[in-house]
Write a protein that holds these residues in place. Structure first.
Motif, PDB file in Angstrom:
ATOM      1  N   ASP A 154       0.835  -1.198   0.000  1.00  0.00           N
ATOM      2  CA  ASP A 154       0.000   0.000   0.000  1.00  0.00           C
ATOM      3  C   ASP A 154       0.875   1.255   0.000  1.00  0.00           C
ATOM      4  O   ASP A 154       1.040   1.923   1.019  1.00  0.00           O
ATOM      5  CB  ASP A 154      -0.909  -0.027   1.240  1.00  0.00           C
ATOM      6  CG  ASP A 154      -1.989   1.042   1.151  1.00  0.00           C
ATOM      7  OD1 ASP A 154      -2.176   1.617   0.063  1.00  0.00           O
ATOM      8  OD2 ASP A 154      -2.617   1.315   2.192  1.00  0.00           O
ATOM      9  N   VAL A 155       1.455   1.551  -1.163  1.00  0.00           N
ATOM     10  CA  VAL A 155       2.343   2.711  -1.268  1.00  0.00           C
ATOM     11  C   VAL A 155       2.010   3.477  -2.531  1.00  0.00           C
ATOM     12  O   VAL A 155       1.270   3.000  -3.403  1.00  0.00           O
ATOM     13  CB  VAL A 155       3.834   2.297  -1.336  1.00  0.00           C
ATOM     14  CG1 VAL A 155       4.243   1.477  -0.122  1.00  0.00           C
ATOM     15  CG2 VAL A 155       4.129   1.513  -2.612  1.00  0.00           C
ATOM     16  N   GLU A 156       2.549   4.656  -2.615  1.00  0.00           N
ATOM     17  CA  GLU A 156       2.566   5.367  -3.881  1.00  0.00           C
ATOM     18  C   GLU A 156       4.021   5.559  -4.260  1.00  0.00           C
ATOM     19  O   GLU A 156       4.892   5.627  -3.398  1.00  0.00           O
ATOM     20  CB  GLU A 156       1.857   6.721  -3.753  1.00  0.00           C
ATOM     21  CG  GLU A 156       0.362   6.562  -3.520  1.00  0.00           C
ATOM     22  CD  GLU A 156      -0.334   7.902  -3.374  1.00  0.00           C
ATOM     23  OE1 GLU A 156      -0.243   8.714  -4.317  1.00  0.00           O
ATOM     24  OE2 GLU A 156      -0.953   8.129  -2.327  1.00  0.00           O
ATOM     25  N   VAL A 157       4.278   5.620  -5.562  1.00  0.00           N
ATOM     26  CA  VAL A 157       5.661   5.819  -6.000  1.00  0.00           C
ATOM     27  C   VAL A 157       5.691   6.957  -7.000  1.00  0.00           C
ATOM     28  O   VAL A 157       4.692   7.277  -7.645  1.00  0.00           O
ATOM     29  CB  VAL A 157       6.269   4.541  -6.625  1.00  0.00           C
ATOM     30  CG1 VAL A 157       6.132   3.361  -5.679  1.00  0.00           C
ATOM     31  CG2 VAL A 157       5.622   4.214  -7.965  1.00  0.00           C
TER      32      VAL A 157
END
Lengths: 314, 331, 100
Positions: free
Chosen positions: C13-16
């Motif tokens: 559950d990340v944004e890059v």
């Protein structure tokens, strides 16, 4: 180790100690919210420390604060009002003994949590360093605080950051009922400063001139930028821990304390120097009595604090 | 608007405030050359130097004490506590000194300091993952702020660094991997300003920090069933934006509080009680962590904590209970 | 054969944020070539091709935000293969991720 001082200064030191003792005697005649911690036997520590510190040098002390506050210059009437919880004290009666402060004269305050003032004092010293004020922050704490981790953390950071901080242990021999030897494992309390490379000395805290000399040396060095110092001032708590604590020490021991009474010792010294005689002593005592009467009147006239007003300062 | 990682929003807020106010200093573990445990102080040491960005030893008590004393004496310290669990070690100077200083000195001394700590569960286990916001809101004199977005991290931290007294700013581990919109110009989020994240007419769900995001997900689930939940993000745990909350529950008549901390004497318990005092007939329910420590096991961790499904289930139960009560009253 | 390059779902559950393409549209790619760099909140990730091909279409640019599972680019085995319409690409390009 005697700080050479003038005739007038010697009499001032004596009068100051007399005032502290008479003030605490007067306090005992007042109603006591909670309890008071008195400094009988420790007057030389308070007077000696405040003799050397400039008003711009922040002072923090433990909850045994009454002598320290008076010696620093808190007006006796205001202090008496503060101690019984009335408005008219420096903190409008909110602080009491354990938290009295008067920043206008550099008294950053007492702190009621044993050892709780140590890290705060390091912060005050950090501010002096960062703001280049040249001031030395002095923190006075009891021997009981030497068993707390806060002293370890404070010595460490003060040494690391070379803070302009003077740590003064007012060693009156007991943490409530626990003797230093029963509570602290080190041989000498000054040993606690050694691992951090903080210069430390132990002195006779019942000799006001010795206190002045040691303070002078330490404050001068710190002001010159040499980092923190530690002074242990050995004295005796001539009374019980607090006005609410039983005295359980054997009477023979309490008898011996009379020989360490800083006021009696200093009177003898001044007499030996030819600076004091019965008439002069009576004169000093009369001046003190007048000040105490005025303080009692001030405290009696002071109003009780207003809750709504206090609430606004949360 | 620019999209920034959570940590970048923090770094930008601190950097701008340090530029504006030379009395701000930073103290904490690994915040200097290392750039912070979450890289949230990256670049600040290089920009502002060793005197203003200070690494501390692993010693939270003296770190918070230093901040309190330095604040009393004219600086504006920002103390970093890696995990809010470790703030317990520094509570004495925060609660016994800083929080009481203005009161006990009769306003002659104040402690304009900020403690920044990271809360919340993300696999770290019992002593690295707690949410202690309700402990702190219990102390008179402390402001407690808790963002759930990059933009609020920026706006709340700037507010904290201008506040007159001690502020505990608490963010959450699960917010750091996310990006979010941050205003390009200076925009502060004032204290006591809750944000309505989603409008709805059936019930109000109040959350803060990461649970705001969980609650928004729950509201999407509920919407599929025709339940429109209004989601309010507190942002300021204390002082509370009572007006926004009260206006919302007056519209919906139902309140569910959601938090990652314990329900007992929790943030939501306080909010529900006060709103019930203000609004007769308000129906309330609360959801927090189950009464157990947080575990490092992912299974036990998620068992302990609210998720979108549990939030939605609590909302359904609240509405159903309310309907049954209505039936009981009318029959 | 057309393959898609995706942001690895293992990131959770990340944004890059895409930092840089190290190849351009039309470039030939050999196994072991670095294709692009992106960053997470904690790390810089370099994506390296595990097989040969041609970078045909880049779907995100520097500074763009992406989530795990997002298709970042299409690659083909030869330079002149026709690209399929959106959504018809099934195979995922095998790559390695070097996290710093």
């Amino acid at each position: 180790m005697e700080q050479a001082c003038s005739h007038a200064e010697g009499l001032r030191r004596l009068e100051s100690m007399l005032l502290l003792r008479a003030f605490e005697a007067a306090l005992l005649r007042q109603p006591k919210p909670g309890f008071q911690l008195l400094s009988r036997g420790e007057e030389a520590v308070a007077v000696g420390i405040c003799t050397v510190l400039e008003r711009s040098d922040p002072l923090l002390c433990s909850g045994r604060s009454i002598a320290m506050a008076l010696a620093r210059g808190v007006p006796s009437g205001g202090l008496l009002a503060e101690l019984i919880g009335k408005d008219g004290g420096p903190n409008k009666g909110r602080a009491g003994r354990a938290h009295v402060s008067m920043p206008s004269i550099g008294l950053y305050g007492a702190h009621g949590v044993v050892a709780g003032n140590l890290s705060v004092a390091a912060g005050v010293a950090l501010a002096q360093q960062q703001l280049h004020t040249g001031a030395v922050t002095c923190c006075v704490f009891g021997d009981g605080a030497c068993g707390a981790g806060a002293l370890h953390e404070t010595l460490n950071i003060a040494a690391l950051w070379q803070l302009p901080l003077l740590l003064v242990c007012d060693n009156n021999g007991y943490a409530v009922s626990t003797a230093v030897r029963q509570g602290i494992a080190v041989e000498q309390l000054t040993d606690l400063a050694a691992p951090f490379g903080v210069p430390a000395v132990a002195i006779d805290g019942t000799d006001v001139d010795d206190v002045v000399t040691a303070m002078h040396e330490a404050v001068t060095a710190i002001r010159a930028g040499s980092g923190p110092r530690f002074i242990e001032m050995r004295c005796t708590r001539m009374g019980p821990h607090s006005t609410a604590t039983r005295e359980e020490r054997p009477s023979a021991e309490l008898e011996r304390f009379r020989d360490t009474d800083p006021i009696m010792r200093y009177e003898q010294r001044l007499r030996a120097l030819g600076w004091l005689d019965d008439a002069k002593l009576a004169e000093l005592q009369a001046a003190v009595a007048t000040a105490i009467t005025a303080a009692e009147q001030y405290a009696a006239d002071a109003p009780w604090p207003d809750g709504d007003e206090a609430l606004r300062d949360v | 608007m620019s999209r920034l990682f959570f940590r970048e929003a923090i770094a930008r807020a601190i950097s701008e405030e340090m530029q504006r106010d030379p009395t701000i200093i930073l103290m904490g573990q690994d915040i200097a050359e290392h750039g912070g445990s979450y890289a949230e102080t990256r670049g600040l040491f290089e920009r502002f130097g060793a005197a203003r960005v200070r690494n501390t030893p692993v010693a939270e008590a003296v770190t918070v004490g230093l901040a309190a004393g330095a604040a009393a004496a004219g600086l504006r310290p920002l103390a970093f506590i890696t995990y809010v669990d470790f703030l317990m070690i520094g509570l004495d100077p925060l609660v016994n000194y800083a929080a009481k200083l203005k009161f006990k000195s009769a306003a002659q001394l104040t402690a304009p300091m900020v403690v920044k700590a990271t809360a919340g569960a993300k696999g770290q286990g019992p002593t690295h993952a707690q949410s202690l916001d309700s402990w702190l809101m219990n102390v008179p004199g402390i402001t407690v702020l808790a963002p759930s977005t990059s933009g609020d991290a920026y706006g709340l931290l700037k507010t904290a660094l201008r506040a007159p007294g001690p502020v505990v700013y608490i963010d959450h581990k699960r917010l750091f991997p996310l990006g979010g919109e941050v205003p390009d110009g200076e925009t502060l989020v004032p204290v006591a300003s809750a944000a309505i994240r989603r409008e709805g007419r059936h019930l109000t769900i109040v959350a803060h920090s990461y649970m705001s995001l969980v609650t928004i997900e729950a509201a999407k689930l509920l919407a599929k069933e025709g339940i429109e939940a209004e989601v309010i993000d507190l942002r300021s745990v204390w002082p509370v934006d009572w007006d926004t909350l009260e206006a919302s529950v007056r519209r919906t008549g139902h309140l569910l509080t959601v938090e990652e901390g314990q329900e007992v004497c929790g943030v939501g318990t306080e909010i529900a009680f006060v709103l019930q005092e203000r609004l007769d007939g308000l129906r309330v329910a609360r959801l927090g962590a189950r009464r157990m420590p947080v575990s490092a096991s992912p299974v036990l961790e998620s068992y302990a904590l609210p998720d979108a499904e549990r939030v939605a289930a609590s909302a359904r139960r609240l509405l159903q209970r309310a309907r049954q009560d209505d039936v009981a009253v009318t029959t | 054969m057309i393959r898609k390059l995706i942001i690895p779902v293992e990131l959770g559950d990340v944004e890059v944020r895409l930092l840089d393409w190290l190849k351009s549209e039309g470039d030939a790619v050999a196994a072991g070539d670095a294709l692009l760099e992106f960053e997470t909140d904690k790390a810089i990730v370099v994506v390296t091709a595990s097989g040969d091909g041609v970078l045909r279409r880049v779907l995100f640019g520097s500074g763009d935000w992406m989530k795990p599972g997002d298709v970042v680019a299409l690659l083909s085995s030869t330079a002149d293969e026709a690209l399929p319409a959106e959504g018809e690409v099934g195979d995922v390009l095998q790559v390695t991720f070097d996290v710093t």
